[in-house]
Design a protein around this motif. Structure first.
Motif, PDB file in Angstrom:
ATOM      1  N   GLU A  79       0.831  -1.204   0.000  1.00  0.00           N
ATOM      2  CA  GLU A  79       0.000   0.000   0.000  1.00  0.00           C
ATOM      3  C   GLU A  79       0.868   1.258   0.000  1.00  0.00           C
ATOM      4  O   GLU A  79       1.815   1.390   0.774  1.00  0.00           O
ATOM      5  CB  GLU A  79      -0.912   0.008   1.225  1.00  0.00           C
ATOM      6  CG  GLU A  79      -1.887   1.174   1.244  1.00  0.00           C
ATOM      7  CD  GLU A  79      -2.830   1.138   2.428  1.00  0.00           C
ATOM      8  OE1 GLU A  79      -3.631   2.094   2.576  1.00  0.00           O
ATOM      9  OE2 GLU A  79      -2.773   0.163   3.210  1.00  0.00           O
ATOM     10  N   GLY A  80       0.555   2.179  -0.900  1.00  0.00           N
ATOM     11  CA  GLY A  80       1.283   3.433  -0.987  1.00  0.00           C
ATOM     12  C   GLY A  80       2.525   3.377  -1.845  1.00  0.00           C
ATOM     13  O   GLY A  80       3.194   4.393  -2.024  1.00  0.00           O
ATOM     14  N   GLU A  81       2.851   2.199  -2.366  1.00  0.00           N
ATOM     15  CA  GLU A  81       4.024   2.046  -3.224  1.00  0.00           C
ATOM     16  C   GLU A  81       3.579   1.640  -4.624  1.00  0.00           C
ATOM     17  O   GLU A  81       2.535   1.013  -4.796  1.00  0.00           O
ATOM     18  CB  GLU A  81       4.973   0.971  -2.666  1.00  0.00           C
ATOM     19  CG  GLU A  81       5.528   1.266  -1.293  1.00  0.00           C
ATOM     20  CD  GLU A  81       6.614   2.347  -1.317  1.00  0.00           C
ATOM     21  OE1 GLU A  81       7.047   2.731  -2.428  1.00  0.00           O
ATOM     22  OE2 GLU A  81       7.011   2.793  -0.228  1.00  0.00           O
ATOM     23  N   PRO A  82       4.380   1.965  -5.648  1.00  0.00           N
ATOM     24  CA  PRO A  82       4.049   1.518  -6.999  1.00  0.00           C
ATOM     25  C   PRO A  82       4.039  -0.005  -7.078  1.00  0.00           C
ATOM     26  O   PRO A  82       4.779  -0.671  -6.355  1.00  0.00           O
ATOM     27  CB  PRO A  82       5.177   2.106  -7.863  1.00  0.00           C
ATOM     28  CG  PRO A  82       5.786   3.177  -7.028  1.00  0.00           C
ATOM     29  CD  PRO A  82       5.606   2.775  -5.610  1.00  0.00           C
ATOM     30  N   SER A  83       3.211  -0.542  -7.926  1.00  0.00           N
ATOM     31  CA  SER A  83       3.139  -1.983  -8.121  1.00  0.00           C
ATOM     32  C   SER A  83       4.097  -2.394  -9.234  1.00  0.00           C
ATOM     33  O   SER A  83       3.885  -2.052 -10.405  1.00  0.00           O
ATOM     34  CB  SER A  83       1.709  -2.416  -8.476  1.00  0.00           C
ATOM     35  OG  SER A  83       1.686  -3.769  -8.877  1.00  0.00           O
ATOM     36  N   LEU A  84       5.146  -3.108  -8.869  1.00  0.00           N
ATOM     37  CA  LEU A  84       6.103  -3.545  -9.882  1.00  0.00           C
ATOM     38  C   LEU A  84       5.456  -4.488 -10.884  1.00  0.00           C
ATOM     39  O   LEU A  84       5.675  -4.380 -12.095  1.00  0.00           O
ATOM     40  CB  LEU A  84       7.299  -4.230  -9.221  1.00  0.00           C
ATOM     41  CG  LEU A  84       8.202  -3.350  -8.357  1.00  0.00           C
ATOM     42  CD1 LEU A  84       9.360  -4.176  -7.803  1.00  0.00           C
ATOM     43  CD2 LEU A  84       8.739  -2.162  -9.146  1.00  0.00           C
ATOM     44  N   LEU A  85       4.648  -5.413 -10.390  1.00  0.00           N
ATOM     45  CA  LEU A  85       3.992  -6.358 -11.293  1.00  0.00           C
ATOM     46  C   LEU A  85       2.973  -5.644 -12.169  1.00  0.00           C
ATOM     47  O   LEU A  85       2.801  -5.980 -13.345  1.00  0.00           O
ATOM     48  CB  LEU A  85       3.333  -7.483 -10.490  1.00  0.00           C
ATOM     49  CG  LEU A  85       4.299  -8.396  -9.716  1.00  0.00           C
ATOM     50  CD1 LEU A  85       3.522  -9.486  -8.992  1.00  0.00           C
ATOM     51  CD2 LEU A  85       5.337  -9.006 -10.644  1.00  0.00           C
ATOM     52  N   GLY A  86       2.314  -4.643 -11.610  1.00  0.00           N
ATOM     53  CA  GLY A  86       1.359  -3.882 -12.404  1.00  0.00           C
ATOM     54  C   GLY A  86       2.037  -3.134 -13.535  1.00  0.00           C
ATOM     55  O   GLY A  86       1.545  -3.122 -14.664  1.00  0.00           O
ATOM     56  N   MET A  87       3.170  -2.509 -13.222  1.00  0.00           N
ATOM     57  CA  MET A  87       3.914  -1.795 -14.263  1.00  0.00           C
ATOM     58  C   MET A  87       4.487  -2.763 -15.287  1.00  0.00           C
ATOM     59  O   MET A  87       4.535  -2.466 -16.478  1.00  0.00           O
ATOM     60  CB  MET A  87       5.026  -0.956 -13.629  1.00  0.00           C
ATOM     61  CG  MET A  87       4.522   0.270 -12.899  1.00  0.00           C
ATOM     62  SD  MET A  87       5.876   1.302 -12.280  1.00  0.00           S
ATOM     63  CE  MET A  87       6.504   0.267 -10.954  1.00  0.00           C
ATOM     64  N   ALA A 119       3.198  -5.399 -16.328  1.00  0.00           N
ATOM     65  CA  ALA A 119       2.142  -5.841 -17.243  1.00  0.00           C
ATOM     66  C   ALA A 119       1.986  -4.894 -18.421  1.00  0.00           C
ATOM     67  O   ALA A 119       1.454  -5.273 -19.471  1.00  0.00           O
ATOM     68  CB  ALA A 119       0.825  -5.965 -16.485  1.00  0.00           C
ATOM     69  N   ASP A 120       2.455  -3.661 -18.277  1.00  0.00           N
ATOM     70  CA  ASP A 120       2.367  -2.680 -19.368  1.00  0.00           C
ATOM     71  C   ASP A 120       3.492  -2.832 -20.388  1.00  0.00           C
ATOM     72  O   ASP A 120       3.541  -2.087 -21.365  1.00  0.00           O
ATOM     73  CB  ASP A 120       2.395  -1.257 -18.795  1.00  0.00           C
ATOM     74  CG  ASP A 120       1.184  -0.954 -17.932  1.00  0.00           C
ATOM     75  OD1 ASP A 120       0.124  -1.558 -18.187  1.00  0.00           O
ATOM     76  OD2 ASP A 120       1.305  -0.140 -17.001  1.00  0.00           O
ATOM     77  N   GLY A 121       4.397  -3.771 -20.132  1.00  0.00           N
ATOM     78  CA  GLY A 121       5.486  -4.003 -21.068  1.00  0.00           C
ATOM     79  C   GLY A 121       6.829  -3.715 -20.439  1.00  0.00           C
ATOM     80  O   GLY A 121       6.924  -2.923 -19.496  1.00  0.00           O
ATOM     81  N   PRO A 122       7.888  -4.333 -20.946  1.00  0.00           N
ATOM     82  CA  PRO A 122       9.211  -4.169 -20.331  1.00  0.00           C
ATOM     83  C   PRO A 122       9.746  -2.746 -20.385  1.00  0.00           C
ATOM     84  O   PRO A 122      10.443  -2.315 -19.471  1.00  0.00           O
ATOM     85  CB  PRO A 122      10.092  -5.137 -21.136  1.00  0.00           C
ATOM     86  CG  PRO A 122       9.357  -5.373 -22.414  1.00  0.00           C
ATOM     87  CD  PRO A 122       7.907  -5.277 -22.074  1.00  0.00           C
ATOM     88  N   GLN A 123       9.433  -1.991 -21.424  1.00  0.00           N
ATOM     89  CA  GLN A 123       9.985  -0.648 -21.538  1.00  0.00           C
ATOM     90  C   GLN A 123       9.404   0.287 -20.490  1.00  0.00           C
ATOM     91  O   GLN A 123      10.116   1.123 -19.920  1.00  0.00           O
ATOM     92  CB  GLN A 123       9.732  -0.079 -22.937  1.00  0.00           C
ATOM     93  CG  GLN A 123      10.438   1.249 -23.199  1.00  0.00           C
ATOM     94  CD  GLN A 123      11.942   1.158 -23.005  1.00  0.00           C
ATOM     95  OE1 GLN A 123      12.573   0.170 -23.371  1.00  0.00           O
ATOM     96  NE2 GLN A 123      12.529   2.199 -22.423  1.00  0.00           N
ATOM     97  N   ALA A 124       8.108   0.138 -20.209  1.00  0.00           N
ATOM     98  CA  ALA A 124       7.476   0.987 -19.189  1.00  0.00           C
ATOM     99  C   ALA A 124       8.120   0.760 -17.828  1.00  0.00           C
ATOM    100  O   ALA A 124       8.403   1.716 -17.091  1.00  0.00           O
ATOM    101  CB  ALA A 124       5.978   0.710 -19.129  1.00  0.00           C
ATOM    102  N   LEU A 125       8.375  -0.508 -17.508  1.00  0.00           N
ATOM    103  CA  LEU A 125       9.006  -0.798 -16.221  1.00  0.00           C
ATOM    104  C   LEU A 125      10.459  -0.332 -16.208  1.00  0.00           C
ATOM    105  O   LEU A 125      10.930   0.206 -15.206  1.00  0.00           O
ATOM    106  CB  LEU A 125       8.930  -2.297 -15.928  1.00  0.00           C
ATOM    107  CG  LEU A 125       9.475  -2.727 -14.556  1.00  0.00           C
ATOM    108  CD1 LEU A 125       8.794  -1.967 -13.430  1.00  0.00           C
ATOM    109  CD2 LEU A 125       9.301  -4.228 -14.372  1.00  0.00           C
ATOM    110  N   ALA A 126      11.159  -0.504 -17.320  1.00  0.00           N
ATOM    111  CA  ALA A 126      12.550  -0.060 -17.384  1.00  0.00           C
ATOM    112  C   ALA A 126      12.660   1.444 -17.146  1.00  0.00           C
ATOM    113  O   ALA A 126      13.581   1.921 -16.464  1.00  0.00           O
ATOM    114  CB  ALA A 126      13.159  -0.427 -18.739  1.00  0.00           C
TER     115      ALA A 126
END
Length: 243
Positions: free
Chosen positions: A60-68, A70-77
């Motif tokens: 809670e209150g932190e970004p979701s790594l798994l959620g990001m 899911a949007d693709g490797p570049q978004a998470l990178a």
């Protein structure tokens, strides 16, 4: 200046909000601060990434790594690029950065210790680049910093196996500058800081500049930065004598 990871009940496990705070502190160190000590409260320096970040619901209150992810490797990178600044910014801080490390420094904890210029460790230290045990790679600046210290072959082995590095190996390979009894860690760091502060400020600053980035220079370039540093120091001394 002392910067303390202060979540001992979680062994100072790290989250994106902590990385943002580390970047903010590293980039706003007051001009008069000559030494920064990084440390962890409690028996461990840092157990690394808070594993809740890898759970489906995240923290809670932190970004979701798994959620990001899911949007693709570049978004998470692109998101991770911001997280990396919590570590790399310490290499750009004008002050000398010393990590005082006791107990476990795992994963992101190890990478934070590697972001410092020097590491003073307690005899109970356990370094480990343990991301591989989670099916992850070190991504917070640790691979380059580790390679600079121990060489590419040993750095690769440590990242592939995630095995712990104890105090004897840490000192022998240059991961640690000094190793002392846990009860003596604070006093030893204080003595080191006092020794640095007793030297002329401009000299310490120039020496720090000689070593930061040294791995990217050839011999000729290093000779050039040495003589330029000495020129600045002696010019300043001569100017003081004439005034």
């Amino acid at each position: 200046m002392t910067v303390t990871l202060d979540a001992p009940e979680r062994r100072n496990a790290q989250t994106p909000s902590m990385w943002a705070a580390l970047e903010r502190i590293a980039t706003t160190v007051p001009a008069g601060v000559r030494v920064v000590v990084l440390r962890g409260a409690g028996p461990a320096f840092s157990a690394g990434l808070d594993r809740g970040m890898l759970a489906p619901g995240g923290i809670e209150g932190e970004p979701s790594l798994l959620g990001m992810a899911a949007d693709g490797p570049q978004a998470l990178a692109e998101q991770i690029a911001g997280y990396q600044r919590g570590f790399t910014a310490w290499r750009e801080c004008p002050a000398l950065v010393v990590a005082a490390v006791q107990g476990h420094a795992i994963g992101a904890g190890f990478q934070l210790a590697l972001a410092a210029d020097l590491r003073v460790v307690a005899a109970d230290v356990r370094f480990a680049m343990a991301e591989v045990s989670l099916g992850l790679v070190p991504d917070l600046g640790g691979t380059a910093a580790l390679t600079r210290l121990v060489g590419p072959s040993r750095a690769l082995e440590l990242c592939l196996t995630g095995r712990p590095v104890g105090v004897e190996e840490a000192v022998a390979t240059g991961l640690a500058s000094l190793a002392v009894d846990p009860a003596d860690l604070d006093a030893t760091v204080e003595d080191l800081v006092a020794a640095v502060l007793s030297a002329p400020e401009d000299t310490v600053s120039e020496i720090l500049g000689l070593f930061r980035g040294i791995e990217s220079r050839d011999d000729a370039a290093q000779l050039r930065v040495e003589r330029e540093a000495q020129g600045r120091i002696l010019h300043a001394r001569a100017t003081q004598m004439r005034s």
